[in-house]
Scaffold this motif. Structure first.
Motif, short mmCIF file in Angstrom:
data_model
loop_
_atom_site.label_atom_id
_atom_site.label_comp_id
_atom_site.label_asym_id
_atom_site.label_seq_id
_atom_site.Cartn_x
_atom_site.Cartn_y
_atom_site.Cartn_z
N GLY A 177 0.77 -1.23 0.00
CA GLY A 177 0.00 0.00 0.00
C GLY A 177 0.80 1.28 0.00
N VAL A 178 2.12 1.21 0.05
CA VAL A 178 2.96 2.42 0.09
C VAL A 178 3.47 2.72 -1.33
N ASP A 179 3.22 3.95 -1.79
CA ASP A 179 3.67 4.38 -3.12
C ASP A 179 5.16 4.71 -3.07
N LEU A 180 5.97 3.91 -3.75
CA LEU A 180 7.42 4.10 -3.74
C LEU A 180 7.86 5.36 -4.48
N LEU A 181 6.99 5.92 -5.32
CA LEU A 181 7.34 7.11 -6.09
C LEU A 181 6.74 8.39 -5.51
N ALA A 182 6.06 8.31 -4.39
CA ALA A 182 5.43 9.49 -3.78
C ALA A 182 6.47 10.35 -3.07
N GLY A 183 6.30 11.65 -3.16
CA GLY A 183 7.12 12.57 -2.40
C GLY A 183 8.57 12.64 -2.79
N LEU A 184 8.89 12.39 -4.06
CA LEU A 184 10.28 12.51 -4.50
C LEU A 184 10.72 13.96 -4.33
N TYR A 185 11.96 14.16 -3.89
CA TYR A 185 12.45 15.52 -3.68
C TYR A 185 13.83 15.69 -4.30
N PRO A 186 14.09 16.74 -5.04
CA PRO A 186 13.10 17.76 -5.38
C PRO A 186 12.07 17.19 -6.34
N PRO A 187 10.87 17.77 -6.34
CA PRO A 187 9.83 17.24 -7.24
C PRO A 187 10.32 17.22 -8.68
N PRO A 188 10.22 16.08 -9.34
CA PRO A 188 10.72 15.98 -10.72
C PRO A 188 9.82 16.71 -11.70
N GLN A 189 10.39 17.10 -12.83
CA GLN A 189 9.63 17.72 -13.91
C GLN A 189 8.74 16.70 -14.60
N ILE A 190 9.08 15.42 -14.41
CA ILE A 190 8.38 14.32 -15.07
C ILE A 190 7.43 13.69 -14.06
N SER A 191 6.24 13.34 -14.50
CA SER A 191 5.31 12.60 -13.65
C SER A 191 5.60 11.11 -13.82
N TYR A 192 6.04 10.46 -12.75
CA TYR A 192 6.39 9.04 -12.82
C TYR A 192 5.23 8.12 -12.48
N GLY A 193 4.10 8.65 -12.01
CA GLY A 193 2.98 7.82 -11.61
C GLY A 193 3.21 7.26 -10.22
#
Length: 100
Positions: A59-75
């Motif tokens: 249930g944990v999104d491994l791509l959530a909260g990447l820092y700094p926020p990327p220009q690309i949406s990784y889903g």
């Protein structure tokens, strides 16, 4: 909305590339015996670390909260099913990518 399973093997350590939407990411999984969890590192196609040391939990999104926020949406990339172990990874659970 796109959604599909990312193939993983029931192994204590593995590195693989996965095409997630329009992006190819390298995913490293390493079993941490003392904590009984998988540690996850995710790198871009250029080898840039997007996240390191995250724990693979249902249930944990491994791509959530990447820092700094990327220009690309990784889903999102989430483990669905049972807590993972080297014996049940990809069997009693699934790593699922979604573009939501």
């Amino acid at each position: 909305m796109s959604r599909y399973k990312v193939a993983v093997q029931a192994l204590p350590a593995q590195t693989f590339s996965a095409r997630l939407g329009g992006n190819t990411l390298t995913i490293e999984l390493q079993w941490m015996a003392r904590l009984e969890v998988f540690r996850v590192n995710i790198l871009s196609a250029l080898g840039v670390t997007l996240t390191a040391g995250r724990i693979l939990l249902p249930g944990v999104d491994l791509l959530a909260g990447l820092y700094p926020p990327p220009q690309i949406s990784y889903g999102s990339l989430t483990l669905e099913g049972d807590q993972s172990t080297p014996d049940n990874l990809g069997v009693a659970n699934s790593l699922v990518w979604s573009d939501d």
